[in-house]
Design an enzyme around this catalytic site. Structure first.
Site, PDB file in Angstrom:
ATOM      1  N   SER A   1      -6.495  -5.783  -9.453  1.00 44.25           N
ATOM      2  CA  SER A   1      -6.696  -4.758 -10.483  1.00 44.25           C
ATOM      3  C   SER A   1      -5.633  -4.763 -11.566  1.00 44.25           C
ATOM      4  O   SER A   1      -5.896  -4.331 -12.686  1.00 44.25           O
ATOM      5  CB  SER A   1      -6.775  -3.381  -9.829  1.00 44.25           C
ATOM      6  OG  SER A   1      -5.629  -3.113  -9.053  1.00 44.25           O
TER       7      SER A   1
ATOM      8  N   HIS B   1     -13.367  -4.837  -9.513  1.00 50.13           N
ATOM      9  CA  HIS B   1     -13.255  -5.423 -10.852  1.00 50.13           C
ATOM     10  C   HIS B   1     -14.037  -6.723 -10.993  1.00 50.13           C
ATOM     11  O   HIS B   1     -13.914  -7.407 -12.004  1.00 50.13           O
ATOM     12  CB  HIS B   1     -11.781  -5.669 -11.200  1.00 50.13           C
ATOM     13  CG  HIS B   1     -10.979  -4.409 -11.192  1.00 50.13           C
ATOM     14  ND1 HIS B   1     -10.928  -3.551 -12.257  1.00 50.13           N
ATOM     15  CD2 HIS B   1     -10.241  -3.833 -10.210  1.00 50.13           C
ATOM     16  CE1 HIS B   1     -10.166  -2.504 -11.953  1.00 50.13           C
ATOM     17  NE2 HIS B   1      -9.743  -2.661 -10.718  1.00 50.13           N
TER      18      HIS B   1
ATOM     19  N   LYS C   1     -16.510   1.421 -12.938  1.00 49.78           N
ATOM     20  CA  LYS C   1     -15.903   0.427 -13.830  1.00 49.78           C
ATOM     21  C   LYS C   1     -17.014  -0.263 -14.622  1.00 49.78           C
ATOM     22  O   LYS C   1     -17.584   0.365 -15.505  1.00 49.78           O
ATOM     23  CB  LYS C   1     -15.008  -0.486 -13.006  1.00 49.78           C
ATOM     24  CG  LYS C   1     -13.767   0.329 -12.584  1.00 49.78           C
ATOM     25  CD  LYS C   1     -12.939  -0.208 -11.480  1.00 49.78           C
ATOM     26  CE  LYS C   1     -11.824   0.809 -11.200  1.00 49.78           C
ATOM     27  NZ  LYS C   1     -11.276   0.708  -9.861  1.00 49.78           N
TER      28      LYS C   1
HETATM   29  C1  LIG Z   1     -10.501   1.534  -8.997  1.00 50.71           C
HETATM   30  C2  LIG Z   1     -10.334   0.877  -7.684  1.00 50.71           C
HETATM   31  C3  LIG Z   1     -10.590   1.545  -6.494  1.00 50.71           C
HETATM   32  C4  LIG Z   1     -10.889   3.012  -6.467  1.00 50.71           C
HETATM   33  O1  LIG Z   1     -12.142   3.301  -6.955  1.00 50.71           O
HETATM   34  P1  LIG Z   1     -12.445   4.762  -7.533  1.00 50.71           P
HETATM   35  O2  LIG Z   1     -13.919   4.835  -7.539  1.00 50.71           O
HETATM   36  O3  LIG Z   1     -11.838   4.820  -8.878  1.00 50.71           O
HETATM   37  O4  LIG Z   1     -11.817   5.721  -6.571  1.00 50.71           O
HETATM   38  C5  LIG Z   1     -10.536   0.831  -5.326  1.00 50.71           C
HETATM   39  N1  LIG Z   1     -10.190  -0.475  -5.311  1.00 50.71           N
HETATM   40  C6  LIG Z   1      -9.890  -1.140  -6.427  1.00 50.71           C
HETATM   41  C7  LIG Z   1      -9.504  -2.573  -6.356  1.00 50.71           C
HETATM   42  C8  LIG Z   1      -9.932  -0.477  -7.650  1.00 50.71           C
HETATM   43  O5  LIG Z   1      -9.599  -1.119  -8.770  1.00 50.71           O
END
Ligand SMILES: *Cc1c(COP(=O)(O)O)cnc(C)c1O
Length: 402
Positions: A182, A210, A242
């Site tokens: 991330s 991602h 995302k």
């Molecule tokens: C954003 C993210 C999460 C958390 O997801 P949310 O829905 O924002 O709580 C978990 N793992 C990774 C790798 C992330 O980038």
């Protein structure tokens, strides 16, 4: 003895954070049109959202949310296992399973909660969980909650994974890794990890928050792009907030896995289900993610354009083919100053500092989106050229590429 005061300790920690320039600041966005944000009356071209395909504002998705709310209200009114599970949730779960080529899928309210639920369900005290050192915070918190032993290996170091697994041959083991990291944007060595896991009788979990939407056929993610099936990666998790542009997360895998999560994952059981209208909106978003190949093509072209330009400027840019393109600066103060200089030019890029990243690896986390234009990327490159001192450029490049 006088008992120390919790709020005195907070005040000390606050002073220390301020001194080290590690305080975070909350800002309210007044308006978001995809690539431009309005904050405190100022228009900013943003390179920090995770809306990689530019879907968060899509009119069809907005309409789906409104229509479903008109028909069914907003609140789900209860947890899934009580009476909060709507047919929109059920239909979305089937579509997510189909998209990722898994037997079944289960929705969670957030990715953070999905990771907590998976590790707490699969792992018990005395088990082993092996994780990449750069994994998302939620995976680390999840293993703590599970009570299993945690071993963290140096980033993407498959030989180290092997040593760690071999050191505990008698234990039930799970290897958990981000698919796309991330804060760095690089992809885990997925095929090697899957092969090693088979040899070591270890289950593999990939968090593809991602990767979905960006890589693979129909955007099915980094795991699909690596040609790995449910047999290779039995636990696949991804988020919907995302590239998919809405909110929530899901876990996909065998019927046995999904059933176990439904029965035991506390972050699934003891929480209110997502609004059904959000599930309806996500179904529309998912159709667009799968069908609109042009969004992925546009994004990858913009990524290439940015990388070509940034490397020409000698910027310290690690290898990444994803939408996440960090510029590694090192010092927190330097990253912050640079983010401020960019903002003065109308660009919003976030400085990422410890504890989100390791000490001395503070960075600008630049993210690109299909909502950007080539002119937007060029404007960013021009601003970076104007703001980044030459001392930071080629000198540090060799260190990063090691
Ligand atoms: C954003 C993210 C999460 C958390 O997801 P949310 O829905 O924002 O709580 C978990 N793992 C990774 C790798 C992330 O980038």
């Amino acid at each position: 003895m006088i008992r120390p005061d919790l709020f005195d300790r907070l005040a000390l920690a606050h002073a220390e954070r301020e001194r080290a320039q590690l305080s975070r600041r909350l800002r309210s966005v007044d308006q978001n049109d995809g690539s431009h944000l309005q904050i405190a009356g100022k228009q900013l071209l943003a390179f920090c959202s995770n809306d990689y395909l530019g879907l968060a504002n899509h009119p069809q998705i907005v309409a789906a949310l409104k229509n479903a709310a008109d028909a069914n209200g907003v609140g789900s009114t209860a947890a899934h296992l009580i009476c909060g599970h709507n047919r929109e949730h059920a239909a979305l779960e089937e579509e997510l399973a189909d998209w990722t080529g898994r037997e079944r899928a289960l929705l969670f309210s957030t990715g953070y909660m999905a990771n907590l639920g998976v590790l707490q369900t699969l792992l018990h005290a005395g088990d082993l969980c092996v994780q990449d050192k750069l994994n998302h915070a939620s995976l680390l918190d999840a293993v703590r909650l599970s009570g299993a032993e945690l071993k963290r290996y140096p980033h993407s170091d498959v030989a180290a994974v092997q040593r760690q697994l071999e050191s505990r041959p008698d234990k039930l083991a799970l290897l958990a890794s981000d698919g796309v990291f991330s804060m760095d944007g690089d992809i885990a060595p997925l095929v090697h990890l899957a092969t090693l896991c088979k040899k070591q009788q270890t289950s593999l979990m990939i968090d593809d928050a991602h990767g979905v939407g960006i890589f693979g056929k129909q955007g099915a993610g980094s795991v699909a792009a690596a040609g790995l099936s449910q047999h290779d990666v039995p636990v696949l998790m991804a988020t919907l907030g995302k590239a998919v542009g809405t909110c929530g997360a899901f876990v996909a895998g065998s019927a046995a896995l999904i059933d176990a999560l439904t029965q035991s994952a506390r972050s699934y059981i003891y929480t209110t289900a997502l609004p059904p209208a959000l599930a309806a909106a996500t179904r529309t978003a998912l159709r667009l993610v799968r069908a609109d190949e042009w969004r992925r093509e546009k994004l990858h072209k913009l990524i290439e354009r940015f990388r070509r330009g940034a490397l020409q400027l000698g910027l310290p840019l690690p290898d990444s083919t994803s939408a996440i393109q960090p510029i590694l600066l090192g010092a927190a103060a330097e990253s912050l100053a640079l983010a401020q200089a960019l903002e003065a030019r109308g660009l919003l890029v976030t400085a990422i500092r410890p504890p989100t990243v390791r000490a001395a690896t503070s960075r600008l986390r630049i993210t690109l989106s299909a909502a950007h234009t080539e002119a937007d990327v060029d404007r960013l490159l021009d601003a970076l050229d104007a703001c980044i001192p030459s001392a930071i450029r080629t000198a540090r490049r060799s260190a990063i590429h090691q």
